[in-house]
Motif scaffolding. Structure first.
Motif, PDB file in Angstrom:
ATOM      1  N   ALA A  37       0.884  -1.165   0.000  1.00 50.53           N
ATOM      2  CA  ALA A  37       0.000   0.000   0.000  1.00 50.53           C
ATOM      3  C   ALA A  37       0.921   1.214   0.000  1.00 50.53           C
ATOM      4  CB  ALA A  37      -0.916   0.004   1.228  1.00 50.53           C
ATOM      5  N   PRO A  38       0.403   2.406  -0.268  1.00 50.81           N
ATOM      6  CA  PRO A  38       1.293   3.576  -0.273  1.00 50.81           C
ATOM      7  C   PRO A  38       2.110   3.724   1.002  1.00 50.81           C
ATOM      8  CG  PRO A  38      -0.814   4.149  -1.236  1.00 50.81           C
ATOM      9  CD  PRO A  38      -0.972   2.763  -0.697  1.00 50.81           C
ATOM     10  N   ASP A  39       1.559   3.276   2.144  1.00 52.48           N
ATOM     11  CA  ASP A  39       2.248   3.474   3.415  1.00 52.48           C
ATOM     12  C   ASP A  39       2.466   2.178   4.194  1.00 52.48           C
ATOM     13  OD1 ASP A  39      -0.407   3.004   3.920  1.00 52.48           O
ATOM     14  OD2 ASP A  39      -0.644   4.639   5.366  1.00 52.48           O
ATOM     15  N   LEU A  40       2.438   1.031   3.500  1.00 54.07           N
ATOM     16  CA  LEU A  40       2.622  -0.254   4.169  1.00 54.07           C
ATOM     17  C   LEU A  40       3.538  -1.159   3.361  1.00 54.07           C
ATOM     18  CD1 LEU A  40      -1.050  -1.106   5.228  1.00 54.07           C
ATOM     19  CD2 LEU A  40       0.800  -0.360   6.759  1.00 54.07           C
ATOM     20  N   LEU A  58       5.632 -13.234   7.539  1.00 57.03           N
ATOM     21  CA  LEU A  58       6.091 -11.952   7.015  1.00 57.03           C
ATOM     22  C   LEU A  58       5.370 -10.818   7.734  1.00 57.03           C
ATOM     23  CD1 LEU A  58       6.165 -13.162   3.365  1.00 57.03           C
ATOM     24  CD2 LEU A  58       8.165 -12.445   4.678  1.00 57.03           C
ATOM     25  N   VAL A  59       6.130  -9.808   8.123  1.00 56.51           N
ATOM     26  CA  VAL A  59       5.630  -8.778   9.040  1.00 56.51           C
ATOM     27  C   VAL A  59       5.110  -7.577   8.268  1.00 56.51           C
ATOM     28  CG1 VAL A  59       6.165  -7.361  11.044  1.00 56.51           C
ATOM     29  CG2 VAL A  59       7.359  -9.539  10.713  1.00 56.51           C
ATOM     30  N   LEU A  60       3.879  -7.189   8.550  1.00 52.99           N
ATOM     31  CA  LEU A  60       3.298  -5.980   7.972  1.00 52.99           C
ATOM     32  C   LEU A  60       3.777  -4.782   8.777  1.00 52.99           C
ATOM     33  CD1 LEU A  60       1.287  -5.000   5.771  1.00 52.99           C
ATOM     34  CD2 LEU A  60      -0.475  -5.072   7.552  1.00 52.99           C
ATOM     35  N   CYS A  61       4.388  -3.822   8.083  1.00 55.05           N
ATOM     36  CA  CYS A  61       4.983  -2.656   8.743  1.00 55.05           C
ATOM     37  C   CYS A  61       4.534  -1.373   8.069  1.00 55.05           C
ATOM     38  CB  CYS A  61       6.516  -2.704   8.636  1.00 55.05           C
ATOM     39  SG  CYS A  61       7.306  -4.096   9.451  1.00 55.05           S
ATOM     40  N   ASP A  62       4.603  -0.278   8.827  1.00 55.81           N
ATOM     41  CA  ASP A  62       4.489   1.021   8.189  1.00 55.81           C
ATOM     42  C   ASP A  62       5.859   1.398   7.622  1.00 55.81           C
ATOM     43  OD1 ASP A  62       6.077   2.089  10.277  1.00 55.81           O
ATOM     44  OD2 ASP A  62       4.339   2.805  11.392  1.00 55.81           O
ATOM     45  N   LEU A  63       5.948   2.541   6.969  1.00 53.64           N
ATOM     46  CA  LEU A  63       7.199   2.883   6.293  1.00 53.64           C
ATOM     47  C   LEU A  63       8.240   3.522   7.212  1.00 53.64           C
ATOM     48  CD1 LEU A  63       6.040   3.971   2.735  1.00 53.64           C
ATOM     49  CD2 LEU A  63       6.472   1.694   3.684  1.00 53.64           C
ATOM     50  N   SER A  64       7.958   3.528   8.513  1.00 53.87           N
ATOM     51  CA  SER A  64       9.010   3.842   9.484  1.00 53.87           C
ATOM     52  C   SER A  64       9.714   2.556   9.919  1.00 53.87           C
ATOM     53  CB  SER A  64       8.430   4.556  10.705  1.00 53.87           C
ATOM     54  OG  SER A  64       7.680   3.650  11.499  1.00 53.87           O
ATOM     55  N   GLY A  65       9.158   1.408   9.502  1.00 52.43           N
ATOM     56  CA  GLY A  65       9.718   0.108   9.878  1.00 52.43           C
ATOM     57  C   GLY A  65       9.066  -0.505  11.095  1.00 52.43           C
ATOM     58  N   ALA A  66       8.017   0.115  11.624  1.00 49.39           N
ATOM     59  CA  ALA A  66       7.335  -0.408  12.811  1.00 49.39           C
ATOM     60  C   ALA A  66       6.254  -1.401  12.407  1.00 49.39           C
ATOM     61  CB  ALA A  66       6.711   0.735  13.605  1.00 49.39           C
ATOM     62  N   ALA A  67       6.200  -2.527  13.100  1.00 50.78           N
ATOM     63  CA  ALA A  67       5.172  -3.530  12.844  1.00 50.78           C
ATOM     64  C   ALA A  67       3.803  -2.972  13.186  1.00 50.78           C
ATOM     65  CB  ALA A  67       5.455  -4.793  13.642  1.00 50.78           C
ATOM     66  N   VAL A  68       2.820  -3.270  12.342  1.00 47.24           N
ATOM     67  CA  VAL A  68       1.456  -2.809  12.596  1.00 47.24           C
ATOM     68  C   VAL A  68       0.507  -3.981  12.832  1.00 47.24           C
ATOM     69  CG1 VAL A  68       1.776  -0.690  11.290  1.00 47.24           C
ATOM     70  CG2 VAL A  68       0.877  -2.714  10.136  1.00 47.24           C
ATOM     71  N   ALA A  69       1.017  -5.202  12.728  1.00 47.84           N
ATOM     72  CA  ALA A  69       0.201  -6.395  12.978  1.00 47.84           C
ATOM     73  C   ALA A  69       1.124  -7.550  13.308  1.00 47.84           C
ATOM     74  CB  ALA A  69      -0.663  -6.731  11.759  1.00 47.84           C
ATOM     75  N   ALA A  79      13.449  -0.301   8.762  1.00 48.41           N
ATOM     76  CA  ALA A  79      13.392   1.162   8.653  1.00 48.41           C
ATOM     77  C   ALA A  79      14.082   1.658   7.391  1.00 48.41           C
ATOM     78  CB  ALA A  79      14.022   1.803   9.894  1.00 48.41           C
ATOM     79  N   SER A  80      15.147   0.961   6.991  1.00 49.49           N
ATOM     80  CA  SER A  80      15.853   1.362   5.767  1.00 49.49           C
ATOM     81  C   SER A  80      15.042   1.023   4.527  1.00 49.49           C
ATOM     82  CB  SER A  80      17.236   0.701   5.714  1.00 49.49           C
ATOM     83  OG  SER A  80      18.125   1.372   6.586  1.00 49.49           O
ATOM     84  N   HIS A  81      14.400  -0.150   4.509  1.00 45.81           N
ATOM     85  CA  HIS A  81      13.508  -0.454   3.396  1.00 45.81           C
ATOM     86  C   HIS A  81      12.409   0.603   3.319  1.00 45.81           C
ATOM     87  CE1 HIS A  81      14.474  -4.873   2.399  1.00 45.81           C
ATOM     88  NE2 HIS A  81      15.366  -4.505   3.305  1.00 45.81           N
ATOM     89  N   GLY A  82      11.836   0.949   4.470  1.00 53.32           N
ATOM     90  CA  GLY A  82      10.773   1.947   4.494  1.00 53.32           C
ATOM     91  C   GLY A  82      11.234   3.298   3.983  1.00 53.32           C
ATOM     92  N   TYR A  83      12.471   3.672   4.315  1.00 52.78           N
ATOM     93  CA  TYR A  83      12.998   4.950   3.817  1.00 52.78           C
ATOM     94  C   TYR A  83      13.066   4.941   2.297  1.00 52.78           C
ATOM     95  CZ  TYR A  83      15.884   9.033   3.115  1.00 52.78           C
ATOM     96  OH  TYR A  83      16.338  10.261   2.683  1.00 52.78           O
TER      97      TYR A  83
END
Length: 220
Positions: A37-40, A58-69, A79-83
């Motif tokens: 998603a644009p932010d996941l 596999l971990v669902l994360c926001d683009l700061s690298g924090a797990a959301v589920a 966090a680097s992938h998210g950046y």
């Protein structure tokens, strides 16, 4: 959306298996992520062996690298992938490997010179070297984005660390990582025979354009 994420989980699970099959990783090292998603994004959990990895892990994360589920911790590279995803909206897949030959070039701190037509095709020039950056935050992501700016290469050798590759899909990113290791090995072997001759810039441009525009089959 849940069905779409489930499909990506299956794809990422298979792509992690391909890292092992192509000898790009050892034990628990390396990872593949996908923007869902644009932010996941989805990314490999930290420290899970490849032969134990399941799609649901596999971990669902926001683009700061924090797990959301879920309950598993994401990769330390999350966090680097998210950046990278935040900085490059066209990127939908990121992969990290410690493949032997390419990582040897990274340890040496030297770009892989464009001396092969296969390099011109896939990378459009040399494979550049990025800075040494600490693991755990987004510093590696910043180094990836800064280093690839102005390059056509989808892969970068992060100094003293390993390979990161990007693509418009997770599969494209993994392909770039596979090809990076292949050319790293070949150029290393060529150096044992003596000086290699770099391809002329106009030759690189022509080969890269042909590969992008004419190679393969047209999509239906």
């Amino acid at each position: 959306m849940l069905d779409a994420i489930a499909e990506v989980r299956e794809e990422l699970h298979a792509l992690h298996r391909s890292l092992v099959d192509n000898a790009l990783v050892s034990w628990t090292s390396g990872n593949v992520s996908a923007r869902v998603a644009p932010d996941l994004m989805l990314i490999k959990p930290s420290g899970v062996p490849y032969d134990e990895l399941r799609p649901e892990d596999l971990v669902l994360c926001d683009l700061s690298g924090a797990a959301v589920a879920g309950t598993l911790r994401p990769s330390s590279d999350a966090a680097s992938h998210g950046y990278v995803y935040r900085a490059l909206p066209e990127v939908h897949g990121v992969v990290h490997t410690h493949s032997a030959y390419a990582t040897a070039w990274a340890a040496h701190g030297e770009p892989i010179p464009c001396v092969l037509t296969a390099m011109a095709d896939e990378f459009g020039g040399e494979i550049p070297v990025g800075p040494l950056a600490p693991i755990g935050g987004d510093a590696i992501g910043r180094g990836i984005v800064e280093t690839l700016h102005g390059h056509r290469s989808p892969a970068v050798l992060m100094r003293n660390h390993g390979v990161f590759a990007i693509g418009d899909s997770p599969r494209a990113a993994v392909k770039a990582a596979v090809m990076c290791e292949d050319v790293a090995r070949t150029v290393h072997l060529a150096r044992q025979l003596g000086e290699s001759v770099a391809l002329a810039p106009q030759t690189v441009d022509a080969l890269h354009a042909r590969y992008r525009n004419d190679y393969g089959q047209e999509e239906a």
